[in-house]
Design a protein around this motif. Sequence first.
Motif, PDB file in Angstrom:
ATOM      1  N   TRP A   1       0.839  -1.202   0.000  1.00  0.00           N
ATOM      2  CA  TRP A   1       0.000   0.000   0.000  1.00  0.00           C
ATOM      3  C   TRP A   1       0.876   1.254   0.000  1.00  0.00           C
ATOM      4  O   TRP A   1       0.629   2.199  -0.747  1.00  0.00           O
ATOM      5  CB  TRP A   1      -0.908  -0.020   1.236  1.00  0.00           C
ATOM      6  CG  TRP A   1      -1.674   1.250   1.451  1.00  0.00           C
ATOM      7  CD1 TRP A   1      -2.906   1.573   0.953  1.00  0.00           C
ATOM      8  CD2 TRP A   1      -1.248   2.392   2.209  1.00  0.00           C
ATOM      9  NE1 TRP A   1      -3.274   2.834   1.353  1.00  0.00           N
ATOM     10  CE2 TRP A   1      -2.266   3.364   2.126  1.00  0.00           C
ATOM     11  CE3 TRP A   1      -0.107   2.684   2.951  1.00  0.00           C
ATOM     12  CZ2 TRP A   1      -2.180   4.601   2.752  1.00  0.00           C
ATOM     13  CZ3 TRP A   1      -0.005   3.921   3.575  1.00  0.00           C
ATOM     14  CH2 TRP A   1      -1.040   4.858   3.481  1.00  0.00           C
ATOM     15  N   PHE A   2       1.920   1.277   0.838  1.00  0.00           N
ATOM     16  CA  PHE A   2       2.818   2.429   0.909  1.00  0.00           C
ATOM     17  C   PHE A   2       3.486   2.672  -0.440  1.00  0.00           C
ATOM     18  O   PHE A   2       3.544   3.807  -0.930  1.00  0.00           O
ATOM     19  CB  PHE A   2       3.880   2.195   1.986  1.00  0.00           C
ATOM     20  CG  PHE A   2       4.828   3.347   2.186  1.00  0.00           C
ATOM     21  CD1 PHE A   2       4.615   4.274   3.185  1.00  0.00           C
ATOM     22  CD2 PHE A   2       5.950   3.502   1.373  1.00  0.00           C
ATOM     23  CE1 PHE A   2       5.482   5.341   3.369  1.00  0.00           C
ATOM     24  CE2 PHE A   2       6.819   4.564   1.541  1.00  0.00           C
ATOM     25  CZ  PHE A   2       6.589   5.489   2.543  1.00  0.00           C
ATOM     26  N   GLU A   3       3.973   1.612  -1.052  1.00  0.00           N
ATOM     27  CA  GLU A   3       4.643   1.748  -2.348  1.00  0.00           C
ATOM     28  C   GLU A   3       3.682   2.293  -3.398  1.00  0.00           C
ATOM     29  O   GLU A   3       4.060   3.119  -4.238  1.00  0.00           O
ATOM     30  CB  GLU A   3       5.223   0.405  -2.784  1.00  0.00           C
ATOM     31  CG  GLU A   3       6.040   0.488  -4.057  1.00  0.00           C
ATOM     32  CD  GLU A   3       6.752  -0.815  -4.391  1.00  0.00           C
ATOM     33  OE1 GLU A   3       7.460  -0.839  -5.419  1.00  0.00           O
ATOM     34  OE2 GLU A   3       6.598  -1.797  -3.638  1.00  0.00           O
ATOM     35  N   GLN A   4       2.424   1.851  -3.349  1.00  0.00           N
ATOM     36  CA  GLN A   4       1.438   2.329  -4.313  1.00  0.00           C
ATOM     37  C   GLN A   4       1.118   3.808  -4.082  1.00  0.00           C
ATOM     38  O   GLN A   4       0.930   4.564  -5.049  1.00  0.00           O
ATOM     39  CB  GLN A   4       0.155   1.503  -4.205  1.00  0.00           C
ATOM     40  CG  GLN A   4      -0.883   1.824  -5.272  1.00  0.00           C
ATOM     41  CD  GLN A   4      -0.353   1.566  -6.672  1.00  0.00           C
ATOM     42  OE1 GLN A   4       0.144   0.483  -6.971  1.00  0.00           O
ATOM     43  NE2 GLN A   4      -0.443   2.569  -7.552  1.00  0.00           N
ATOM     44  N   GLN A   5       1.058   4.231  -2.809  1.00  0.00           N
ATOM     45  CA  GLN A   5       0.818   5.645  -2.529  1.00  0.00           C
ATOM     46  C   GLN A   5       1.929   6.515  -3.121  1.00  0.00           C
ATOM     47  O   GLN A   5       1.685   7.593  -3.662  1.00  0.00           O
ATOM     48  CB  GLN A   5       0.712   5.891  -1.019  1.00  0.00           C
ATOM     49  CG  GLN A   5      -0.463   5.212  -0.345  1.00  0.00           C
ATOM     50  CD  GLN A   5      -1.792   5.571  -0.957  1.00  0.00           C
ATOM     51  OE1 GLN A   5      -2.066   6.750  -1.228  1.00  0.00           O
ATOM     52  NE2 GLN A   5      -2.625   4.570  -1.195  1.00  0.00           N
ATOM     53  N   ALA A   6       3.169   6.021  -3.011  1.00  0.00           N
ATOM     54  CA  ALA A   6       4.296   6.748  -3.595  1.00  0.00           C
ATOM     55  C   ALA A   6       4.161   6.824  -5.114  1.00  0.00           C
ATOM     56  O   ALA A   6       4.356   7.891  -5.724  1.00  0.00           O
ATOM     57  CB  ALA A   6       5.607   6.071  -3.203  1.00  0.00           C
ATOM     58  N   ALA A   7       3.816   5.692  -5.728  1.00  0.00           N
ATOM     59  CA  ALA A   7       3.671   5.661  -7.188  1.00  0.00           C
ATOM     60  C   ALA A   7       2.544   6.576  -7.657  1.00  0.00           C
ATOM     61  O   ALA A   7       2.672   7.275  -8.673  1.00  0.00           O
ATOM     62  CB  ALA A   7       3.420   4.225  -7.643  1.00  0.00           C
ATOM     63  N   ASP A   8       1.433   6.580  -6.935  1.00  0.00           N
ATOM     64  CA  ASP A   8       0.283   7.406  -7.308  1.00  0.00           C
ATOM     65  C   ASP A   8       0.642   8.884  -7.335  1.00  0.00           C
ATOM     66  O   ASP A   8       0.001   9.675  -8.052  1.00  0.00           O
ATOM     67  CB  ASP A   8      -0.875   7.182  -6.330  1.00  0.00           C
ATOM     68  CG  ASP A   8      -1.515   5.814  -6.481  1.00  0.00           C
ATOM     69  OD1 ASP A   8      -1.250   5.138  -7.485  1.00  0.00           O
ATOM     70  OD2 ASP A   8      -2.269   5.414  -5.562  1.00  0.00           O
TER      71      ASP A   8
ATOM     72  N   GLY B   1       3.805  10.026  -7.965  1.00  0.00           N
ATOM     73  CA  GLY B   1       5.018  10.251  -8.733  1.00  0.00           C
ATOM     74  C   GLY B   1       6.245  10.465  -7.870  1.00  0.00           C
ATOM     75  O   GLY B   1       7.212  11.117  -8.294  1.00  0.00           O
ATOM     76  N   LEU B   2       6.251   9.900  -6.672  1.00  0.00           N
ATOM     77  CA  LEU B   2       7.378  10.048  -5.756  1.00  0.00           C
ATOM     78  C   LEU B   2       8.435   8.984  -6.028  1.00  0.00           C
ATOM     79  O   LEU B   2       8.119   7.889  -6.508  1.00  0.00           O
ATOM     80  CB  LEU B   2       6.902   9.949  -4.301  1.00  0.00           C
ATOM     81  CG  LEU B   2       5.765  10.887  -3.887  1.00  0.00           C
ATOM     82  CD1 LEU B   2       5.399  10.661  -2.432  1.00  0.00           C
ATOM     83  CD2 LEU B   2       6.140  12.338  -4.132  1.00  0.00           C
ATOM     84  N   HIS B   3       9.663   9.299  -5.720  1.00  0.00           N
ATOM     85  CA  HIS B   3      10.747   8.326  -5.855  1.00  0.00           C
ATOM     86  C   HIS B   3      10.698   7.383  -4.662  1.00  0.00           C
ATOM     87  O   HIS B   3      10.865   7.798  -3.516  1.00  0.00           O
ATOM     88  CB  HIS B   3      12.104   9.026  -5.912  1.00  0.00           C
ATOM     89  CG  HIS B   3      13.261   8.082  -5.891  1.00  0.00           C
ATOM     90  ND1 HIS B   3      13.569   7.253  -6.952  1.00  0.00           N
ATOM     91  CD2 HIS B   3      14.186   7.818  -4.926  1.00  0.00           C
ATOM     92  CE1 HIS B   3      14.623   6.521  -6.633  1.00  0.00           C
ATOM     93  NE2 HIS B   3      15.015   6.848  -5.412  1.00  0.00           N
ATOM     94  N   TYR B   4      10.473   6.106  -4.947  1.00  0.00           N
ATOM     95  CA  TYR B   4      10.327   5.102  -3.886  1.00  0.00           C
ATOM     96  C   TYR B   4      11.608   4.296  -3.737  1.00  0.00           C
ATOM     97  O   TYR B   4      12.242   3.938  -4.720  1.00  0.00           O
ATOM     98  CB  TYR B   4       9.170   4.150  -4.210  1.00  0.00           C
ATOM     99  CG  TYR B   4       9.105   2.944  -3.288  1.00  0.00           C
ATOM    100  CD1 TYR B   4       8.541   3.046  -2.020  1.00  0.00           C
ATOM    101  CD2 TYR B   4       9.633   1.712  -3.683  1.00  0.00           C
ATOM    102  CE1 TYR B   4       8.490   1.954  -1.172  1.00  0.00           C
ATOM    103  CE2 TYR B   4       9.585   0.613  -2.844  1.00  0.00           C
ATOM    104  CZ  TYR B   4       9.021   0.733  -1.587  1.00  0.00           C
ATOM    105  OH  TYR B   4       8.977  -0.347  -0.747  1.00  0.00           O
ATOM    106  N   GLU B   5      11.970   3.997  -2.487  1.00  0.00           N
ATOM    107  CA  GLU B   5      13.122   3.127  -2.251  1.00  0.00           C
ATOM    108  C   GLU B   5      13.006   2.415  -0.907  1.00  0.00           C
ATOM    109  O   GLU B   5      12.318   2.864   0.014  1.00  0.00           O
ATOM    110  CB  GLU B   5      14.424   3.930  -2.303  1.00  0.00           C
ATOM    111  CG  GLU B   5      14.562   4.984  -1.239  1.00  0.00           C
ATOM    112  CD  GLU B   5      15.882   5.736  -1.332  1.00  0.00           C
ATOM    113  OE1 GLU B   5      16.728   5.365  -2.164  1.00  0.00           O
ATOM    114  OE2 GLU B   5      16.066   6.693  -0.563  1.00  0.00           O
TER     115      GLU B   5
END
Length: 396
Positions: A32-39, A41-45
């Motif tokens: 869920w956290f990773e998807q929020q970042a993708a939604d 346009g944030l850089h996820y790591e």
Amino acid sequence: MWAELLPVGRFDASGGYRRHAWTAADAECRAWFEQQAADRGLHYELDRNGNQWAWYGDPAAGGAVVTGSHLDSVPDGGAFDGPLGVVSAFAALDALRERGFAPVRPLAITNMVDEEGARFGVACVGSRLTAGVLTKDQAYALRDADGVRLPDAMEAAGQDPSTMGRDDERLSRISAYVELHVEQGRFLAETPHPVGVASAIWPHGRWRFDFHGEANHAGTTRLEDRRDPMLSYANTVLSARKKARLHGALATFGKVSVEPNGTNAIASLVRGWLDSRAADEATLTALVEEIATAARERAERDGVRAEVVRESYTPVVDFDAPLRDRLAGVLGAGTPVLPTGAGHDAGILSSVLPTAMLFVRNPTGVSHSPSEFAEEADCQAGTAALADVLEDLTCR
């Protein structure tokens, strides 16, 4: 966002949550956290210790302001402890972008892994590793109730455990960490203020009390022939309550395991975990020493051997005074500034970074329970306060 998270890891029988580190429920929260970042346009790591990061701006630019909390839970915990801080962080960023957010330094949102320590017995594992408070060797030695080692659980969840350890490179890029959290108490409930600023965290720790006795038959062993560790344990629980009251402190035996754990069997081993907290370190040290002494003395009378092992300890945390005062200034005159007896990732990271906390009013004061609650209006006020704080810290 809140509605999406509510069903994850919920245990129907209690209505509480079982989002323990590196389990299926934890994986769903992390997805869920990773998807929020993708939604957005944030850089996820993922960092070397399994903590999740969502970056607005260049992660390498330095001077970053970080906010967030955790998504794991205690056994049958409430919905707000941890997730409120993560959801509010994304919501605050959304609000800032609607304002035409133009920061001069990067902003990151985090989900710190295994904050509650429900599975492996040590709280704030992700932040402790990052700060170097917990070593890789110590982390490798942690096991859950089924004997699964922490590194094996991480590997099974797709995280490389070999990289665990202090993360100086990441720490060097951060100028401040601000964590929003539901208040775990009723200080704000007695005020007209929905949001407050943390001043300090009481020193606290976890101690394991092992009482070794002799297994025997409950129906054939005379009382005078027994070496029953349950008696020693029970006496210690009562003693801890009395001594905590006399010290004006807190002592809780909330977890216990028994071997062989049979209804018609005298136990051979009773293992209980003490959580103790006080306003200052001297009081906490004195309290735990008194409880341990009482445990050993009672065990000797019962023909039982008692051992006491400190599993984790966090000294008193006084949050960074300039940062704390800056937050209070942003929120306005009269904003409550209050201490807490609960541990947080912000407290662990305070040893290596300027950190601060915002608390959102909890009308019941209940936490670590399905009854944990915050009004939607107060949560919205918390998000607005966090947005104002982040704007002040990143744009000036």
